[in-house]
Design a protein around this motif. Structure first.
Motif, PDB file in Angstrom:
ATOM      1  N   MET A   1       0.829  -1.187   0.000  1.00 49.45           N
ATOM      2  CA  MET A   1       0.000   0.000   0.000  1.00 49.45           C
ATOM      3  C   MET A   1       0.880   1.260   0.000  1.00 49.45           C
ATOM      4  SD  MET A   1      -3.125   1.082   2.362  1.00 49.45           S
ATOM      5  CE  MET A   1      -3.536   2.768   2.561  1.00 49.45           C
ATOM      6  N   HIS A   2       1.939   1.264   0.800  1.00 50.35           N
ATOM      7  CA  HIS A   2       2.822   2.422   0.851  1.00 50.35           C
ATOM      8  C   HIS A   2       3.407   2.712  -0.528  1.00 50.35           C
ATOM      9  CE1 HIS A   2       5.155   5.320   3.121  1.00 50.35           C
ATOM     10  NE2 HIS A   2       6.193   4.989   2.383  1.00 50.35           N
ATOM     11  N   ARG A   3       3.733   1.661  -1.244  1.00 52.78           N
ATOM     12  CA  ARG A   3       4.272   1.776  -2.599  1.00 52.78           C
ATOM     13  C   ARG A   3       3.264   2.454  -3.512  1.00 52.78           C
ATOM     14  NH1 ARG A   3       6.199   0.155  -7.306  1.00 52.78           N
ATOM     15  NH2 ARG A   3       6.584  -1.745  -8.236  1.00 52.78           N
ATOM     16  N   ASP A   4       2.007   2.044  -3.425  1.00 55.54           N
ATOM     17  CA  ASP A   4       0.953   2.627  -4.259  1.00 55.54           C
ATOM     18  C   ASP A   4       0.758   4.111  -3.961  1.00 55.54           C
ATOM     19  OD1 ASP A   4       0.545   0.172  -5.448  1.00 55.54           O
ATOM     20  OD2 ASP A   4      -1.150  -0.351  -4.160  1.00 55.54           O
ATOM     21  N   LEU A   5       0.783   4.473  -2.680  1.00 54.97           N
ATOM     22  CA  LEU A   5       0.618   5.882  -2.309  1.00 54.97           C
ATOM     23  C   LEU A   5       1.774   6.717  -2.837  1.00 54.97           C
ATOM     24  CD1 LEU A   5      -0.660   5.606   1.372  1.00 54.97           C
ATOM     25  CD2 LEU A   5      -1.976   6.201  -0.662  1.00 54.97           C
ATOM     26  N   PHE A   6       2.978   6.197  -2.705  1.00 56.20           N
ATOM     27  CA  PHE A   6       4.147   6.924  -3.206  1.00 56.20           C
ATOM     28  C   PHE A   6       4.061   7.091  -4.718  1.00 56.20           C
ATOM     29  CE2 PHE A   6       8.433   7.430  -4.765  1.00 56.20           C
ATOM     30  CZ  PHE A   6       8.980   8.336  -3.883  1.00 56.20           C
ATOM     31  N   LEU A   7       3.727   6.017  -5.424  1.00 57.58           N
ATOM     32  CA  LEU A   7       3.635   6.066  -6.885  1.00 57.58           C
ATOM     33  C   LEU A   7       2.517   7.001  -7.333  1.00 57.58           C
ATOM     34  CD1 LEU A   7       4.718   5.090  -9.573  1.00 57.58           C
ATOM     35  CD2 LEU A   7       3.224   3.093  -9.386  1.00 57.58           C
ATOM     36  N   ASP A   8       1.364   6.940  -6.683  1.00 51.60           N
ATOM     37  CA  ASP A   8       0.260   7.839  -7.031  1.00 51.60           C
ATOM     38  C   ASP A   8       0.671   9.303  -6.865  1.00 51.60           C
ATOM     39  OD1 ASP A   8      -1.428   5.749  -7.609  1.00 51.60           O
ATOM     40  OD2 ASP A   8      -2.639   5.945  -5.781  1.00 51.60           O
ATOM     41  N   GLY A   9       1.311   9.603  -5.749  1.00 55.73           N
ATOM     42  CA  GLY A   9       1.741  10.975  -5.497  1.00 55.73           C
ATOM     43  C   GLY A   9       2.768  11.449  -6.505  1.00 55.73           C
ATOM     44  N   ASP A  34      16.870   9.434  -1.455  1.00 60.11           N
ATOM     45  CA  ASP A  34      17.536   8.523  -0.535  1.00 60.11           C
ATOM     46  C   ASP A  34      16.678   7.308  -0.186  1.00 60.11           C
ATOM     47  OD1 ASP A  34      19.738  10.159  -0.503  1.00 60.11           O
ATOM     48  OD2 ASP A  34      19.235  11.115   1.410  1.00 60.11           O
ATOM     49  N   TYR A  35      15.392   7.415  -0.388  1.00 53.53           N
ATOM     50  CA  TYR A  35      14.444   6.362  -0.063  1.00 53.53           C
ATOM     51  C   TYR A  35      14.515   5.280  -1.146  1.00 53.53           C
ATOM     52  CZ  TYR A  35       9.808   4.632   1.490  1.00 53.53           C
ATOM     53  OH  TYR A  35       8.773   3.893   1.958  1.00 53.53           O
ATOM     54  N   VAL A  36      14.755   4.045  -0.744  1.00 51.15           N
ATOM     55  CA  VAL A  36      14.903   2.945  -1.704  1.00 51.15           C
ATOM     56  C   VAL A  36      13.679   2.854  -2.612  1.00 51.15           C
ATOM     57  CG1 VAL A  36      15.104   0.443  -1.936  1.00 51.15           C
ATOM     58  CG2 VAL A  36      16.447   1.638  -0.211  1.00 51.15           C
ATOM     59  N   LEU A  37      12.503   2.961  -2.034  1.00 47.77           N
ATOM     60  CA  LEU A  37      11.277   2.868  -2.827  1.00 47.77           C
ATOM     61  C   LEU A  37      11.207   3.993  -3.856  1.00 47.77           C
ATOM     62  CD1 LEU A  37       8.618   1.360  -3.239  1.00 47.77           C
ATOM     63  CD2 LEU A  37       7.609   2.820  -1.487  1.00 47.77           C
TER      64      LEU A  37
END
Length: 86
Positions: A1-9, A34-37
């Motif tokens: 879910m965190h990945r989806d929020l980051f990608l959406d933003g 710096d964030y791996v994701l």
């Protein structure tokens, strides 16, 4: 879910930048770089031909990327929420 929020933003911000100035680049924050994701998302979008990177952390949508994301709803919208049980 965190990945989806980051990608959406990220996609939303890139599309917004593209509408304002299609030739302009968006500089990502140091935290995002710096964030791996964050690095994974940029690499994925770049490999799919959706973004180009001027230097590490400075990216813009390609016309192909804009066409793919221009109709995305704003991030954190309620599109996946269900109505509360009554």
């Amino acid at each position: 879910m965190h990945r989806d929020l980051f990608l959406d933003g990220l996609r939303f911000k890139l599309a917004e930048q593209y509408r304002e100035n299609p030739t302009g680049f968006l500089s990502l924050s140091k935290e995002a770089i710096d964030y791996v994701l964050g690095r994974e998302m940029v690499a994925e979008l770049r490999n799919e031909g959706h973004v180009e990177e001027e230097v590490r952390g400075t990216i813009r949508l390609t016309p192909r990327g804009y066409r793919a994301f221009q109709n995305d709803p704003p991030p954190y919208s309620y599109r996946n929420c269900t109505a509360p049980a009554q």
